[in-house]
Design a protein around this motif. Sequence first.
Motif, PDB file in Angstrom:
ATOM      1  N   VAL A  20       0.846  -1.189   0.000  1.00  0.00           N
ATOM      2  CA  VAL A  20       0.000   0.000   0.000  1.00  0.00           C
ATOM      3  C   VAL A  20       0.885   1.244   0.000  1.00  0.00           C
ATOM      4  CG1 VAL A  20      -1.747   1.274   1.300  1.00  0.00           C
ATOM      5  CG2 VAL A  20      -1.803  -1.224   1.283  1.00  0.00           C
ATOM      6  N   GLU A  21       0.609   2.161  -0.915  1.00  0.00           N
ATOM      7  CA  GLU A  21       1.277   3.467  -0.900  1.00  0.00           C
ATOM      8  C   GLU A  21       0.353   4.435  -0.175  1.00  0.00           C
ATOM      9  OE1 GLU A  21       2.844   5.212  -4.446  1.00  0.00           O
ATOM     10  OE2 GLU A  21       3.424   3.248  -5.229  1.00  0.00           O
ATOM     11  N   ALA A  22       0.891   5.131   0.824  1.00  0.00           N
ATOM     12  CA  ALA A  22       0.080   6.064   1.607  1.00  0.00           C
ATOM     13  C   ALA A  22       1.000   7.079   2.262  1.00  0.00           C
ATOM     14  CB  ALA A  22      -0.712   5.308   2.662  1.00  0.00           C
ATOM     15  N   ASP A  24       0.975   8.077   5.359  1.00  0.00           N
ATOM     16  CA  ASP A  24       1.338   7.731   6.739  1.00  0.00           C
ATOM     17  C   ASP A  24       0.749   6.359   7.089  1.00  0.00           C
ATOM     18  OD1 ASP A  24      -1.434   8.148   7.628  1.00  0.00           O
ATOM     19  OD2 ASP A  24      -0.995  10.282   7.409  1.00  0.00           O
ATOM     20  N   SER A  27      -3.174   6.047   7.306  1.00  0.00           N
ATOM     21  CA  SER A  27      -3.787   6.006   5.971  1.00  0.00           C
ATOM     22  C   SER A  27      -3.553   4.655   5.306  1.00  0.00           C
ATOM     23  CB  SER A  27      -3.225   7.117   5.092  1.00  0.00           C
ATOM     24  OG  SER A  27      -3.526   8.381   5.624  1.00  0.00           O
ATOM     25  N   ALA A  28      -2.355   4.116   5.472  1.00  0.00           N
ATOM     26  CA  ALA A  28      -2.047   2.798   4.895  1.00  0.00           C
ATOM     27  C   ALA A  28      -2.944   1.721   5.502  1.00  0.00           C
ATOM     28  CB  ALA A  28      -0.578   2.465   5.110  1.00  0.00           C
ATOM     29  N   ARG A  30      -5.890   2.166   6.894  1.00  0.00           N
ATOM     30  CA  ARG A  30      -7.262   2.428   6.449  1.00  0.00           C
ATOM     31  C   ARG A  30      -7.470   1.867   5.036  1.00  0.00           C
ATOM     32  NH1 ARG A  30      -7.527   7.357   7.623  1.00  0.00           N
ATOM     33  NH2 ARG A  30      -8.519   7.083   9.622  1.00  0.00           N
ATOM     34  N   GLN A  31      -6.509   2.123   4.152  1.00  0.00           N
ATOM     35  CA  GLN A  31      -6.605   1.605   2.780  1.00  0.00           C
ATOM     36  C   GLN A  31      -6.636   0.074   2.773  1.00  0.00           C
ATOM     37  OE1 GLN A  31      -3.885   3.180  -0.174  1.00  0.00           O
ATOM     38  NE2 GLN A  31      -3.743   5.105   0.972  1.00  0.00           N
TER      39      GLN A  31
END
Length: 93
Positions: A20-22, A24, A27-28, A30-31
């Motif tokens: 996952v690219e995020a 922080d 956010s990672a 959550r994705q």
Amino acid sequence: MPTFVIERQYLLPVYQHIVVEAPDLESACRQAIEADDWEGQMEDYDTSGPATVNLVKQLPDEYPNRDPSAVLYQDDTLPLLDVPAEFLTPEPE
């Protein structure tokens, strides 16, 4: 002798390794949780939980419908019975 329709289950861990690219960590995470693509998932039978009882209804004598799913989820004329605690999914510690 009484006849019962029972839904039983065991909890099977299913996992997936994803990239996952995020911006922080939050956010990672959550994705990862919100992603609905489970292609390539792995099922971990070695750490599955014990079989438990989820739902129970007692069938009256000569009850015409013996389709378990229909009895449990569509027939509101039969009450759900209380499952004895020893057969329920244990609460997480």
